[in-house]
Design a protein around this motif. Structure first.
Motif, mmCIF file in Angstrom:
data_model
loop_
_atom_site.group_PDB
_atom_site.id
_atom_site.type_symbol
_atom_site.label_atom_id
_atom_site.label_comp_id
_atom_site.label_asym_id
_atom_site.label_seq_id
_atom_site.Cartn_x
_atom_site.Cartn_y
_atom_site.Cartn_z
ATOM 1 N N GLY A 13 0.843 -1.199 0.000
ATOM 2 C CA GLY A 13 0.000 0.000 0.000
ATOM 3 C C GLY A 13 0.875 1.245 0.000
ATOM 4 N N ALA A 16 -0.742 7.385 2.374
ATOM 5 C CA ALA A 16 0.027 8.202 3.321
ATOM 6 C C ALA A 16 0.841 7.316 4.262
ATOM 7 C CB ALA A 16 -0.928 9.082 4.120
ATOM 8 N N ALA A 17 0.219 6.266 4.802
ATOM 9 C CA ALA A 17 0.914 5.421 5.776
ATOM 10 C C ALA A 17 2.060 4.643 5.128
ATOM 11 C CB ALA A 17 -0.074 4.448 6.428
ATOM 12 N N GLU A 37 1.929 -0.616 -4.679
ATOM 13 C CA GLU A 37 0.684 0.168 -4.673
ATOM 14 C C GLU A 37 -0.204 -0.292 -5.833
ATOM 15 O OE1 GLU A 37 -1.159 2.404 -2.978
ATOM 16 O OE2 GLU A 37 -2.473 2.469 -4.739
ATOM 17 N N SER A 38 -1.443 -0.636 -5.506
ATOM 18 C CA SER A 38 -2.320 -1.171 -6.560
ATOM 19 C C SER A 38 -2.776 -0.086 -7.540
ATOM 20 C CB SER A 38 -3.535 -1.881 -5.947
ATOM 21 O OG SER A 38 -4.210 -1.001 -5.088
ATOM 22 N N ARG A 45 -9.210 10.830 -4.390
ATOM 23 C CA ARG A 45 -9.134 10.360 -2.998
ATOM 24 C C ARG A 45 -9.841 11.385 -2.131
ATOM 25 N NH1 ARG A 45 -4.149 6.775 -1.731
ATOM 26 N NH2 ARG A 45 -3.754 5.888 -3.773
ATOM 27 N N GLY A 47 -10.922 12.940 1.962
ATOM 28 C CA GLY A 47 -10.377 13.129 3.312
ATOM 29 C C GLY A 47 -9.256 14.136 3.214
ATOM 30 N N SER A 49 -8.661 17.271 5.469
ATOM 31 C CA SER A 49 -8.209 18.210 6.504
ATOM 32 C C SER A 49 -7.090 17.632 7.360
ATOM 33 C CB SER A 49 -9.366 18.565 7.441
ATOM 34 O OG SER A 49 -10.429 19.093 6.701
ATOM 35 N N ARG A 105 -6.084 15.631 -2.134
ATOM 36 C CA ARG A 105 -5.549 14.333 -1.713
ATOM 37 C C ARG A 105 -4.787 13.599 -2.814
ATOM 38 N NH1 ARG A 105 -7.039 11.357 2.812
ATOM 39 N NH2 ARG A 105 -5.512 9.833 2.168
ATOM 40 N N PHE A 129 -0.945 -6.608 -3.991
ATOM 41 C CA PHE A 129 -0.592 -7.749 -3.130
ATOM 42 C C PHE A 129 -1.786 -8.702 -3.130
ATOM 43 C CE2 PHE A 129 -1.797 -9.356 1.072
ATOM 44 C CZ PHE A 129 -0.861 -10.369 1.199
ATOM 45 N N THR A 163 -2.416 -1.241 3.608
ATOM 46 C CA THR A 163 -3.421 -1.320 2.533
ATOM 47 C C THR A 163 -4.716 -0.596 2.881
ATOM 48 O OG1 THR A 163 -4.208 -3.463 3.352
ATOM 49 C CG2 THR A 163 -2.525 -3.522 1.623
ATOM 50 N N ASP A 291 -4.680 3.254 8.375
ATOM 51 C CA ASP A 291 -6.032 2.689 8.412
ATOM 52 C C ASP A 291 -6.021 1.162 8.440
ATOM 53 O OD1 ASP A 291 -7.087 5.195 8.377
ATOM 54 O OD2 ASP A 291 -8.313 4.928 6.591
ATOM 55 N N GLY A 303 -7.106 10.978 10.583
ATOM 56 C CA GLY A 303 -6.666 9.788 9.834
ATOM 57 C C GLY A 303 -5.262 9.928 9.249
ATOM 58 N N ILE A 304 -4.985 11.078 8.634
ATOM 59 C CA ILE A 304 -3.691 11.246 7.959
ATOM 60 C C ILE A 304 -2.597 11.460 9.007
ATOM 61 C CG2 ILE A 304 -2.392 12.687 6.333
ATOM 62 C CD1 ILE A 304 -5.202 13.260 5.018
HETATM 63 C C1 FAD Z 1 -15.139 10.270 3.807
HETATM 64 C C2 FAD Z 1 -13.816 10.342 4.503
HETATM 65 C C3 FAD Z 1 -13.359 11.558 4.972
HETATM 66 C C4 FAD Z 1 -12.135 11.636 5.626
HETATM 67 N N1 FAD Z 1 -11.687 12.843 6.068
HETATM 68 C C5 FAD Z 1 -10.469 12.941 6.641
HETATM 69 C C6 FAD Z 1 -9.950 14.197 7.024
HETATM 70 O O1 FAD Z 1 -10.571 15.251 6.841
HETATM 71 N N2 FAD Z 1 -8.715 14.229 7.608
HETATM 72 C C7 FAD Z 1 -7.995 13.084 7.801
HETATM 73 O O2 FAD Z 1 -6.868 13.174 8.332
HETATM 74 N N3 FAD Z 1 -8.464 11.887 7.452
HETATM 75 C C8 FAD Z 1 -9.668 11.787 6.848
HETATM 76 N N4 FAD Z 1 -10.128 10.557 6.458
HETATM 77 C C9 FAD Z 1 -9.313 9.368 6.734
HETATM 78 C C10 FAD Z 1 -8.079 9.290 5.817
HETATM 79 O O3 FAD Z 1 -8.460 9.393 4.470
HETATM 80 C C11 FAD Z 1 -7.366 7.966 6.087
HETATM 81 O O4 FAD Z 1 -7.164 7.826 7.471
HETATM 82 C C12 FAD Z 1 -6.011 7.894 5.365
HETATM 83 O O5 FAD Z 1 -6.210 7.865 3.973
HETATM 84 C C13 FAD Z 1 -5.261 6.643 5.805
HETATM 85 O O6 FAD Z 1 -4.110 6.474 5.027
HETATM 86 P P1 FAD Z 1 -3.567 4.999 4.752
HETATM 87 O O7 FAD Z 1 -2.342 5.173 3.923
HETATM 88 O O8 FAD Z 1 -3.523 4.241 5.993
HETATM 89 O O9 FAD Z 1 -4.714 4.300 3.882
HETATM 90 P P2 FAD Z 1 -5.207 4.645 2.384
HETATM 91 O O10 FAD Z 1 -5.193 6.101 2.150
HETATM 92 O O11 FAD Z 1 -6.496 3.922 2.218
HETATM 93 O O12 FAD Z 1 -4.093 3.976 1.489
HETATM 94 C C14 FAD Z 1 -4.032 2.590 1.283
HETATM 95 C C15 FAD Z 1 -3.330 2.340 -0.033
HETATM 96 O O13 FAD Z 1 -3.179 0.937 -0.225
HETATM 97 C C16 FAD Z 1 -3.482 0.597 -1.559
HETATM 98 N N5 FAD Z 1 -3.906 -0.804 -1.546
HETATM 99 C C17 FAD Z 1 -5.050 -1.331 -1.027
HETATM 100 N N6 FAD Z 1 -5.058 -2.670 -1.179
HETATM 101 C C18 FAD Z 1 -3.889 -2.989 -1.801
HETATM 102 C C19 FAD Z 1 -3.307 -4.227 -2.222
HETATM 103 N N7 FAD Z 1 -3.943 -5.404 -2.058
HETATM 104 N N8 FAD Z 1 -2.092 -4.202 -2.825
HETATM 105 C C20 FAD Z 1 -1.437 -3.020 -3.021
HETATM 106 N N9 FAD Z 1 -1.955 -1.825 -2.650
HETATM 107 C C21 FAD Z 1 -3.152 -1.816 -2.041
HETATM 108 C C22 FAD Z 1 -4.583 1.588 -1.947
HETATM 109 O O14 FAD Z 1 -4.641 1.764 -3.353
HETATM 110 C C23 FAD Z 1 -4.144 2.854 -1.225
HETATM 111 O O15 FAD Z 1 -3.306 3.667 -2.016
HETATM 112 C C24 FAD Z 1 -11.357 10.453 5.807
HETATM 113 C C25 FAD Z 1 -11.820 9.233 5.332
HETATM 114 C C26 FAD Z 1 -13.040 9.170 4.675
HETATM 115 C C27 FAD Z 1 -13.510 7.831 4.164
#
Ligand code: FAD
Length: 373
Positions: A13, A16-17, A37-38, A45, A47, A49, A105, A129, A163, A291, A303-304
């Protein structure tokens, strides 16, 4: 199927994380890293703030100066109609870290991916993956599938599940998501009119069936969304643009700010925003970040921030683990759980503030003291 290539760490994945973990791993002296990254950083995307203290994390990751050059929209705080009909203000005027941001985003994640590649990490887009198998003390063998449908095997001494809310690797490894809530968002984008002076505050407005928010994005765009329960969204057909707009028009505050703005056609998106915690956020040779480990209600705007801060901690833990310190993994798990408990308290406090609709299913459910299921 090709034979395996070996990595110290495979990060699954590239959101951000995942990107932040890869950058932080480099800082901790680990160099044979693969990020998978898929997507291709092309899809929308949501979310946007981030709070002012995200600045500290971006600095620790060594990317603050370049992030500032990206010119995302400034966020000066929030104003909300929550608990009563008036508007309350919570601005960042006296915040020692200054302003927060409303991100584009897609551009933010593409920026992080660029930084990862510039740091010398191998990042493969369009690669998914699929599954992983233990290869004992050597770590894991992972099956990846490219856009061209070809599969490939890679070996990694350590695996990071980044992911997102699918927690693909952790669940493949038997972890379970313990859910607290399962909100759904119906989101659309507007173009601000020339005369619009929509402020740089995030606007929140509670309504009987949930809550709305609106935030100004870069390039004179605006995101507006309603949060509710799946059954309510279905019943009120808020997942249809015409009905979504009709409900938006009935809001007291947000609708007024949108006068003259144009809805971008076909921009209605329906997104799940669950709150959950994995029952195991780490195990022998793997851990989950962002996440994939825990998701928070977007009302928290955390979340971010959480994704970046998990990543900084995870990288230290992984470096220690690869040098033989296995204890650090359980400390990582405890800190994810402690932070989730703190989030829960804040989230419950916030939902308890709204007392206007005592018979509303949405508010009653959010105010019940429910545990994780
Ligand atoms: C409606 C909504 C509003 C939000 N508003 C906010 C906000 O205002 N402020 C804030 O901080 N947070 C907000 N969030 C939360 C925030 O978007 C997430 O917490 C943040 O994106 C988490 O980052 P991440 O990298 O953990 O996950 P993700 O951003 O989901 O990244 C996961 C990555 O993994 C990839 N992936 C998935 N499965 C696979 C696989 N099998 N193989 C390879 N790659 C894969 C995906 O393509 C993606 O790029 C909001 C969420 C939602 C749903």
């Amino acid at each position: 199927m090709e034979t395996s290539i070996e990595y110290d760490v495979a990060v699954l994945g590239g959101g951000a994380a995942g990107c932040a973990t890869a950058l932080a791993l480099q800082q901790n002296g680990i160099s044979k890293i693969l990020v998978v990254e898929s997507g291709r950083y092309e899809a929308i995307r949501v979310g946007e703030s981030i709070p002012p203290d995200t600045r500290i994390l971006l600095k620790k990751l060594g990317i603050l100066a370049d992030f500032l050059k990206e010119n995302h929209e400034t966020c000066l705080g929030s104003c909300s109609s929550w608990g009563d009909d008036g508007l309350g203000y919570n601005d960042f005027l006296f915040n020692p870290h200054g302003n927060g941001w409303h991100l584009d985003r897609r551009r933010f994640e593409a920026f992080l991916a660029r930084k990862v590649i510039e740091s010398g990490v191998e990042l493969r887009t369009g690669t998914k993956f699929e599954k992983g198998e233990s290869i004992g003390s050597k770590g894991f063998q992972l099956q990846l599938r490219g856009d061209n449908q070809e599969t490939e095997l890679v070996d990694a001494r350590f695996v990071v599940d980044a992911t997102g809310m699918r927690s693909c690797f952790a669940r493949n490894w038997g972890a379970r998501r313990l859910f607290l809530d399962r909100l759904i968002f119906a989101i659309a984008f507007f173009e601000l009119s020339a005369s619009s002076n929509f402020s740089n505050l995030t606007m929140l407005e509670a309504v009987e069936y949930g809550w709305w928010y609106a935030a100004k994005l870069p390039k004179r765009r605006l995101v507006t969304a309603v949060a509710s329960e799946p059954a309510i969204i279905k019943q009120t057909t808020l997942n249809r643009s015409d009905n979504w707009l009709a409900h938006l028009k009935k809001t007291n505050h947000i609708s007024r700010e949108l006068v003259g703005c144009h809805l971008i056609e076909d921009s209605l998106l329906i997104c799940a925003a669950p709150s959950f915690l994995l029952n195991h956020t780490a195990g022998n040779g793997w851990l989950a970040v962002g996440d994939a480990a825990s998701t928070y209600d977007p009302i928290s705007s955390q979340g971010i921030y959480k994704a970046l801060s998990d990543s900084l901690q995870a990288a230290k833990v992984i470096a220690a683990y690869l040098s033989g310190d296995t204890q650090s993994l359980s400390e990582y798990q405890s800190s994810i759980t402690t932070r989730f408990d703190n989030y829960l308290q804040n989230r419950n406090y916030f939902y308890q503030l709204e007392k206007r609709w005592s018979t509303s299913r949405f508010w009653k459910r959010r105010q019940e003291r429910v545990g994780l299921i």
